[in-house]
Scaffold this active site. Structure first.
Site, mmCIF file in Angstrom:
data_model
loop_
_atom_site.group_PDB
_atom_site.id
_atom_site.type_symbol
_atom_site.label_atom_id
_atom_site.label_comp_id
_atom_site.label_asym_id
_atom_site.label_seq_id
_atom_site.Cartn_x
_atom_site.Cartn_y
_atom_site.Cartn_z
ATOM 1 N N PRO A 196 0.831 -1.219 0.000
ATOM 2 C CA PRO A 196 0.000 0.000 0.000
ATOM 3 C C PRO A 196 0.865 1.269 0.000
ATOM 4 C CG PRO A 196 -0.157 -1.162 2.117
ATOM 5 C CD PRO A 196 0.669 -2.011 1.223
ATOM 6 N N ASP A 197 2.075 1.196 0.638
ATOM 7 C CA ASP A 197 2.980 2.357 0.628
ATOM 8 C C ASP A 197 4.270 1.932 -0.056
ATOM 9 O OD1 ASP A 197 1.224 3.507 2.680
ATOM 10 O OD2 ASP A 197 2.160 1.927 3.913
ATOM 11 N N PRO A 235 57.820 -6.353 9.506
ATOM 12 C CA PRO A 235 58.882 -6.381 10.518
ATOM 13 C C PRO A 235 58.673 -7.389 11.647
ATOM 14 C CG PRO A 235 57.494 -4.443 10.789
ATOM 15 C CD PRO A 235 56.990 -5.151 9.578
ATOM 16 N N ASP A 257 63.213 -16.220 5.952
ATOM 17 C CA ASP A 257 64.325 -15.527 6.584
ATOM 18 C C ASP A 257 64.290 -15.581 8.089
ATOM 19 O OD1 ASP A 257 65.806 -14.378 4.682
ATOM 20 O OD2 ASP A 257 65.086 -12.333 4.986
ATOM 21 N N LYS A 286 70.224 -15.718 7.128
ATOM 22 C CA LYS A 286 71.667 -15.429 7.061
ATOM 23 C C LYS A 286 72.124 -14.887 8.399
ATOM 24 C CE LYS A 286 71.040 -12.903 3.510
ATOM 25 N NZ LYS A 286 70.682 -12.416 2.217
ATOM 26 N N GLY A 312 60.424 -7.565 6.563
ATOM 27 C CA GLY A 312 60.212 -6.193 6.084
ATOM 28 C C GLY A 312 59.779 -6.169 4.640
ATOM 29 N N ASP A 313 60.447 -5.324 3.854
ATOM 30 C CA ASP A 313 60.165 -5.240 2.418
ATOM 31 C C ASP A 313 61.366 -5.804 1.665
ATOM 32 O OD1 ASP A 313 58.467 -3.741 0.187
ATOM 33 O OD2 ASP A 313 60.598 -3.506 -0.264
ATOM 34 N N ILE A 366 63.992 -3.222 0.358
ATOM 35 C CA ILE A 366 64.698 -2.294 1.257
ATOM 36 C C ILE A 366 65.714 -3.109 2.044
ATOM 37 C CG2 ILE A 366 64.501 -0.660 3.178
ATOM 38 C CD1 ILE A 366 62.790 0.580 1.239
ATOM 39 N N THR A 404 58.254 -2.115 5.700
ATOM 40 C CA THR A 404 59.661 -2.128 6.076
ATOM 41 C C THR A 404 59.833 -1.746 7.550
ATOM 42 O OG1 THR A 404 61.848 -1.383 5.392
ATOM 43 C CG2 THR A 404 60.105 0.272 5.356
ATOM 44 N N ALA A 405 60.982 -2.177 8.140
ATOM 45 C CA ALA A 405 61.206 -1.993 9.581
ATOM 46 C C ALA A 405 61.041 -0.535 10.007
ATOM 47 C CB ALA A 405 62.603 -2.503 9.947
ATOM 48 N N MET A 433 70.503 -1.558 10.435
ATOM 49 C CA MET A 433 71.746 -2.302 10.693
ATOM 50 C C MET A 433 72.800 -1.390 11.325
ATOM 51 S SD MET A 433 71.752 -4.473 7.160
ATOM 52 C CE MET A 433 70.977 -3.193 6.187
HETATM 53 C C1 SAM Z 1 68.996 -6.952 6.239
HETATM 54 S S1 SAM Z 1 68.015 -5.646 6.854
HETATM 55 C C2 SAM Z 1 66.446 -6.126 6.310
HETATM 56 C C3 SAM Z 1 65.476 -4.987 6.231
HETATM 57 C C4 SAM Z 1 64.123 -5.414 5.756
HETATM 58 N N1 SAM Z 1 64.175 -5.823 4.370
HETATM 59 C C5 SAM Z 1 63.076 -4.323 5.938
HETATM 60 O O1 SAM Z 1 62.545 -3.823 4.945
HETATM 61 O O2 SAM Z 1 62.782 -4.004 7.074
HETATM 62 C C6 SAM Z 1 67.997 -6.035 8.554
HETATM 63 C C7 SAM Z 1 67.826 -4.811 9.407
HETATM 64 O O3 SAM Z 1 66.498 -4.354 9.352
HETATM 65 C C8 SAM Z 1 66.147 -3.781 10.578
HETATM 66 N N2 SAM Z 1 65.027 -4.553 11.141
HETATM 67 C C9 SAM Z 1 64.414 -5.602 10.598
HETATM 68 N N3 SAM Z 1 63.400 -6.006 11.373
HETATM 69 C C10 SAM Z 1 63.371 -5.183 12.426
HETATM 70 C C11 SAM Z 1 62.542 -5.065 13.579
HETATM 71 N N4 SAM Z 1 61.533 -5.895 13.787
HETATM 72 N N5 SAM Z 1 62.815 -4.085 14.463
HETATM 73 C C12 SAM Z 1 63.815 -3.209 14.243
HETATM 74 N N6 SAM Z 1 64.631 -3.283 13.185
HETATM 75 C C13 SAM Z 1 64.412 -4.238 12.287
HETATM 76 C C14 SAM Z 1 67.375 -3.880 11.473
HETATM 77 O O4 SAM Z 1 68.111 -2.693 11.321
HETATM 78 C C15 SAM Z 1 68.073 -5.047 10.877
HETATM 79 O O5 SAM Z 1 69.452 -5.029 11.188
#
Ligand code: SAM
Length: 469
Positions: A43-44, A231, A254, A276, A318-319, A322, A347-348, A399
């Site tokens: 009706p409506d 991270p 990793d 590594k 991370g990435d 990077i 990335t970290a 690092m």
């Molecule tokens: C070989 S590089 C790898 C970086 C990674 N591909 C990224 O994009 O974060 C390793 C370094 O990333 C940094 N890193 C990675 N994970 C981390 C976390 N959870 N907290 C702080 N630093 C981190 C540290 O400086 C570490 O020595």
């Protein structure tokens, strides 16, 4: 009550909807999707339904329901009123005429029910709680939605375009099944889901050729995905990463990738640790390390698995691009003749900044961010120290733990003021994350006193003072 999920072809079928409010509109949307011939009786009539009628999508009869309107040529009736007497009236008339009926929110007055629907046409998923907990069914739909690429339907389009050729070239049912399973986890599938059907088809056809060719021994082209795991916090991976991890045959992971992410893998997936070992804090920065050789064997492992026709995921902290040697791995895999699917990760620096509450840019404080590596700082001759210590920017050092005293001393030596705020974030985004806030002149001593040994990034700049502890 048990409702069997069946997918119903309603194209051109007469469907009656009693009621014209918002509930009716929700149901009508699906009937329109199914190209049904819809008549609304009420009706409506709400403006939304009037608009649909004006657009020629359905017919409206402005009247109260009368059982005489239920004729056996109807396929189904939906009663979307909140009047239980009307609903009962509709139900009885429908049963008498042998027409399917749904009285919304009254499962006892339904011969069919609407599921919660995940629509990735032509892939359609129906979820039901059999009328017991409709909200739960909708929540489950949300969970499933989050897992599926919005472009899943494109994958079905790809399969449809190849179906005839696959049937001819792979006469055995088992061979076809194996081919499709491999295809749906391949780089061709990724291209399809990115909406690039032309590229997907070229890749899929190459896979089919490899599968039927005696030259390749029938091993189809495998795919390799280089995936950023973020991270630490496993919830920081992307939906795409999750999907590829779930379908991988082998995952090479990793040291920095959180192993909890591996729980998403298939139960029969092969998981291979390929972490590594770098220099530890306290060891001389010039200590030779073996990471170059380790990298070669990782590349060999990735390519070896791909040659065996497996879908390989290389999961990196991370990435990958990077400081992750993702560029080198990508080059090696491409050179070996395989497709690479690149999936970015957080990335970290970004994870650490967010979880520590330090904005990396801030109006009037920092207009740019610089990511640098502090690895083997003694050997690095090309770091532009005056630039590194400039005001108005944020410096993030990866690092940098081993060389931290040297890095900070160099910054001060080249003009960075000793009071510039600096922070070290260890194990960023992990439950054991630690944040040390100091200045450029005090951070190294504070980090040593705190016995920092986990992966850490250092953030230097006025933005550090924005952290609310
Ligand atoms: C070989 S590089 C790898 C970086 C990674 N591909 C990224 O994009 O974060 C390793 C370094 O990333 C940094 N890193 C990675 N994970 C981390 C976390 N959870 N907290 C702080 N630093 C981190 C540290 O400086 C570490 O020595």
């Amino acid at each position: 009550m048990f409702f069997l999920p069946l997918y119903h072809n309603l194209a051109g079928a007469r469907c009656l909807v009693i009621g014209a409010g918002t509930t009716a509109v929700r149901k009508i949307r699906w009937l329109l999707r199914a190209e049904a011939d819809i008549e609304v009786i009420s009706p409506d009539v709400s403006p939304a339904i009037k608009a649909l009628a004006n657009a020629g999508k359905l017919k409206v009869t402005t009247a109260v329901f009368d059982p005489g309107q239920v004729t056996p040529d109807l396929r189904l009736i939906i009663s979307a009123t909140n009047n239980r007497d009307v609903n009962r009236f509709v139900y009885d008339a429908a049963i008498k005429a042998g027409v399917l009926v749904n009285c919304v929110d009254q499962p006892d007055l339904c011969t069919f029910i609407f599921p919660a629907i995940v629509d990735r046409s032509p892939i359609l998923i129906a979820i039901t709680s059999m009328g017991n907990a409709p909200t739960l069914a909708r929540v489950v739909r949300g969970w499933i939605e989050a897992q599926l690429s919005p472009n899943l339907g494109k994958l079905a389009d790809l399969a449809r375009s190849l179906r005839d050729r696959v049937k001819i070239e792979l006469p055995s049912v088992d061979a076809r099944k194996a081919f499709w399973e491999t295809l749906f986890r391949s780089a061709a599938a990724e291209s399809a889901m990115q909406g690039n059907l032309g590229d997907a088809k070229t890749k899929a056809e190459a896979m089919l050729t490899a599968t039927t060719s005696t030259e390749t021994g029938g091993v189809p082209q495998a795919s390799v995905a280089l995936i950023g795991a973020g991270p630490g916090d496993p919830e920081l991976i992307t939906l795409k990463a999750l999907r590829l991890i779930q379908s991988a045959d082998v995952i090479l992971y990793d040291k920095l990738a959180n192993p909890a992410i591996l729980d998403y893998a298939r139960r029969d997936a092969e998981l291979e640790f390929v972490g590594k070992q770098g220099p530890k804090p306290g060891s001389p920065p010039t200590r030779p390390d073996n990471r170059g050789n380790q990298q070669f064997s990782i590349n060999d492992a990735i390519i070896g698995h791909a040659r065996a026709g497996r879908n390989v995921v290389r999961l990196k902290g991370g990435d990958p691009f990077i400081y992750g040697r993702g560029g080198e791995e990508m080059e090696q895999v491409l050179e070996a003749g395989f497709e690479v699917i690149m999936v970015p990760g957080i990335t970290a620096a970004l994870g650490a900044a967010s979880y520590a509450g330090i904005p990396l840019t801030y109006r009037n404080l920092s207009q740019s961010v610089r990511f640098v590596t502090g690895h083997r700082v003694e050997n690095v001759v090309n770091l532009d120290w005056p630039e590194m210590g400039r005001r108005d920017q944020t410096l993030v050092i990866y690092m940098g733990l081993v060389g931290l005293p040297t890095i900070l001393a160099k910054l001060i030596e080249h003009g960075c003021e000793v009071e510039r705020p600096a922070a070290l974030i260890e194990n960023a985004t992990w439950p054991e994350q630690r944040v040390i806030v100091a200045t450029v002149s005090t951070l190294a001593d504070m980090a040593a006193a705190a016995e920092v040994t986990g992966p850490s990034v250092v953030i230097i700049g006025d933005v550090v003072a924005k952290r609310k502890s």
